[in-house]
Scaffold this motif. Structure first.
Motif, short mmCIF file in Angstrom:
data_model
loop_
_atom_site.label_atom_id
_atom_site.label_comp_id
_atom_site.label_asym_id
_atom_site.label_seq_id
_atom_site.Cartn_x
_atom_site.Cartn_y
_atom_site.Cartn_z
N ASP A 126 58.13 46.47 26.46
CA ASP A 126 57.59 46.50 27.77
C ASP A 126 56.13 46.52 27.64
OD1 ASP A 126 59.99 46.77 28.50
OD2 ASP A 126 59.88 48.79 29.12
N GLY A 127 55.57 45.51 27.44
CA GLY A 127 54.16 45.57 27.26
C GLY A 127 53.58 44.83 28.38
N ARG A 128 52.33 44.88 28.49
CA ARG A 128 51.78 44.05 29.53
C ARG A 128 50.82 43.09 28.97
NH1 ARG A 128 50.94 48.89 33.21
NH2 ARG A 128 53.03 49.62 32.99
N ALA A 129 50.73 42.03 29.62
CA ALA A 129 49.79 41.08 29.18
C ALA A 129 49.06 40.60 30.37
CB ALA A 129 50.50 39.94 28.55
N LEU A 130 48.13 41.29 30.79
CA LEU A 130 47.43 40.82 31.95
C LEU A 130 46.16 40.18 31.54
CD1 LEU A 130 48.14 43.53 34.37
CD2 LEU A 130 49.31 41.47 33.77
N PRO A 131 45.82 39.17 32.20
CA PRO A 131 44.61 38.48 31.84
C PRO A 131 43.44 39.31 32.20
CG PRO A 131 45.76 37.46 33.61
CD PRO A 131 46.50 38.67 33.25
N ALA A 132 42.57 39.44 31.32
CA ALA A 132 41.41 40.22 31.62
C ALA A 132 40.50 39.34 32.39
CB ALA A 132 40.72 40.59 30.35
N ALA A 138 51.75 25.68 33.33
CA ALA A 138 52.21 24.45 32.66
C ALA A 138 51.09 23.43 32.53
CB ALA A 138 53.38 23.84 33.44
N ARG A 139 50.13 23.45 33.44
CA ARG A 139 49.04 22.47 33.40
C ARG A 139 47.82 22.97 32.64
NH1 ARG A 139 47.81 20.61 39.37
NH2 ARG A 139 47.72 22.88 39.65
N ASN A 140 47.98 24.07 31.93
CA ASN A 140 46.84 24.59 31.17
C ASN A 140 46.46 23.59 30.07
OD1 ASN A 140 45.41 26.32 29.00
ND2 ASN A 140 45.58 27.68 30.77
N PRO A 141 45.19 23.34 29.88
CA PRO A 141 44.74 22.38 28.85
C PRO A 141 45.28 22.71 27.46
CG PRO A 141 42.92 22.92 30.30
CD PRO A 141 44.05 23.84 30.68
N LEU A 142 45.53 24.00 27.20
CA LEU A 142 46.04 24.37 25.88
C LEU A 142 47.40 23.76 25.60
CD1 LEU A 142 45.50 26.10 23.33
CD2 LEU A 142 46.78 27.94 24.46
N VAL A 159 45.86 34.61 22.68
CA VAL A 159 45.67 33.18 22.96
C VAL A 159 45.94 32.91 24.45
CG1 VAL A 159 46.56 30.85 22.51
CG2 VAL A 159 46.20 32.44 20.61
N GLN A 160 46.97 33.55 25.00
CA GLN A 160 47.26 33.40 26.42
C GLN A 160 46.11 33.94 27.26
OE1 GLN A 160 50.92 35.64 26.31
NE2 GLN A 160 52.18 33.81 26.56
N ARG A 161 45.52 35.00 26.81
CA ARG A 161 44.40 35.59 27.54
C ARG A 161 43.20 34.65 27.53
NH1 ARG A 161 38.83 37.25 26.94
NH2 ARG A 161 38.53 39.31 27.84
N GLU A 162 42.88 34.13 26.35
CA GLU A 162 41.72 33.26 26.23
C GLU A 162 41.88 31.97 27.01
OE1 GLU A 162 38.68 34.27 24.07
OE2 GLU A 162 39.83 35.69 25.26
N SER A 163 43.09 31.44 27.03
CA SER A 163 43.32 30.16 27.70
C SER A 163 43.33 30.29 29.22
CB SER A 163 44.66 29.56 27.25
OG SER A 163 45.73 30.39 27.66
N GLY A 164 43.63 31.48 29.73
CA GLY A 164 43.73 31.66 31.18
C GLY A 164 45.17 31.73 31.65
N ILE A 165 46.12 31.60 30.73
CA ILE A 165 47.54 31.65 31.10
C ILE A 165 47.92 33.02 31.66
CG2 ILE A 165 49.88 31.65 30.13
CD1 ILE A 165 48.98 29.34 28.31
N LEU A 166 47.44 34.07 31.04
CA LEU A 166 47.77 35.41 31.54
C LEU A 166 47.23 35.61 32.95
CD1 LEU A 166 47.31 37.93 28.59
CD2 LEU A 166 49.40 36.91 29.48
N SER A 167 46.04 35.14 33.17
CA SER A 167 45.42 35.28 34.49
C SER A 167 46.24 34.55 35.54
CB SER A 167 44.00 34.74 34.45
OG SER A 167 43.41 34.82 35.71
N LEU A 211 58.28 35.03 25.84
CA LEU A 211 58.90 33.99 25.01
C LEU A 211 57.87 32.99 24.52
CD1 LEU A 211 62.19 33.52 27.07
CD2 LEU A 211 61.96 34.58 24.81
N GLN A 212 56.85 32.74 25.34
CA GLN A 212 55.78 31.87 24.88
C GLN A 212 55.00 32.53 23.74
OE1 GLN A 212 52.17 30.90 27.37
NE2 GLN A 212 52.98 28.82 27.15
N ALA A 213 54.83 33.85 23.79
CA ALA A 213 54.13 34.54 22.71
C ALA A 213 54.93 34.43 21.40
CB ALA A 213 53.91 36.01 23.07
N ASN A 214 56.26 34.47 21.49
CA ASN A 214 57.07 34.24 20.28
C ASN A 214 56.84 32.84 19.74
OD1 ASN A 214 58.26 36.75 20.54
ND2 ASN A 214 60.36 36.01 20.56
N CYS A 215 56.81 31.88 20.65
CA CYS A 215 56.61 30.47 20.27
C CYS A 215 55.23 30.29 19.64
CB CYS A 215 56.78 29.59 21.50
SG CYS A 215 56.86 27.81 21.15
#
Length: 326
Positions: A71-77, A101-105, A220-228, A253-257
């Motif tokens: 149970d963690g959180r991953a909120l975009p800073a 899905a449309r993130n440049p990453l 990586v999700q944070r840096e890309s903007g996905i978490l936000s 699941l994306q973090a696992n990937c």
């Protein structure tokens, strides 16, 4: 598990510790407690944006997916895009893009680059774990940098702490029953407390690597903007609605990937042999089914998707039907 493990794919190992289901595993979504949820609806989630929940300022904590209830959180800073400045003229400065899905990453032809991980001996002393994780995170950063740079997104350095702070930029820390490790976007730190990690993984290199690679995936999700972008879609105050839990599963699941994408990029070089990488990917399939991290089957299948797909596009958990992230 060690380098002598059977080659991939191998049977997923049975779960070691059943996590007792907790109420609200994701609260307040990735920032504070419990560590998995992304964050409450936008006003609560984004302390930086709405001013409410300033402690969370950047995303809540994200707990590791193995094997306690994750149970963690991953909120975009939120806040400034503080990636390293890129040299050169005429190029726009790197910037997080709040898209899923449309993130440049997740564009075509983007993947982590090769890296030779030089890792010290893994030991039980806090300083040994800190050195091991620090070297691993440096290797993760080296591998992920080309992907983030190609997407023109920030590459802020992540750090690792083997001690548990009473408070961080994401608020109060989770308990050992809630997480094995977690990521705080507010201070871009992976918290992997020595006692928790040794209790869960012992000196199993594959498990330590899988856990840290997963947590770095949240970075990586944070840096890309996905978490936000994900936090912006949260609908319930406690991230406890069915829709919010589905968002959290897509994040986890994306973090696992993403963790497995790194493993396939570095497998067979340096300290991470092919057999060790295979074992680390297989480790993603050992956790119990979770309403926030997905079924054991999907936790492993998304790791395999990254390992076999070798590109970030293979980790697009946002475009698939709900049945594929259950």
């Amino acid at each position: 598990m060690n380098d002598a493990e059977p080659p991939w794919p191998g049977p997923a190992r049975p779960p070691e510790h059943a996590w007792a289901p907790e109420a609200n595993p994701w609260t307040p979504g990735w920032a504070a407690a419990p560590p998995v949820p992304i964050a409450p609806p936008r006003n609560r989630l984004w302390g930086a944006v709405s001013g409410v929940l300033i402690v969370v300022v950047a995303f809540s904590l994200i707990a590791a997916t193995i094997p306690h209830r994750v149970d963690g959180r991953a909120l975009p800073a939120q806040g400034a895009d503080t990636g390293r400045a890129h040299g050169g003229s005429g190029k726009k400065p790197p910037k997080s893009v709040p898209e899923l899905a449309r993130n440049p990453l997740l564009g075509a032809g983007i993947s982590p680059g090769p890296a030779t991980c030089t890792l010290p001996d893994l030991g039980r002393a806090p300083e040994q774990l800190k050195a091991y994780y620090g070297a691993l995170v440096s290797c993760l950063e080296q591998s992920w940098r080309p992907a983030l740079e190609k997407a023109n997104e920030p590459t802020l350095t992540a750090t690792v702490s083997v001690t548990l702070p009473e408070h961080s930029s994401c608020g109060a820390a989770p308990t050992e029953n809630e997480a094995v490790a977690y990521y705080c976007g507010g201070d871009t730190t992976i918290y992997a407390p020595t006692d928790w990690m040794l209790s869960d993984a012992g000196l199993n290199k594959a498990r330590h690597i899988a856990t840290i690679a997963h947590e770095y995936g949240h970075h990586v999700q944070r840096e890309s903007g996905i978490l936000s972008a994900a936090a912006d879609k949260m609908t319930s105050p406690d991230e406890d609605s069915a829709a919010d839990k589905e968002l959290v599963r897509r994040i986890e699941l994306q973090a696992n990937c993403f963790g497995a994408l790194f493993l396939t990029a570095v497998a067979g070089t340096g300290a991470i042999s092919r057999s060790l990488a295979n074992a680390a990917v297989a480790d993603y399939g050992r956790a119990n089914d979770s309403d926030t991290h997905g079924s054991r089957e999907h936790q492993l299948s998304w790791a395999k998707a990254g390992y076999d797909g070798k590109a970030t596009k293979a980790c697009d958990t946002w475009s698939v039907p709900a049945a594929e992230i259950s």
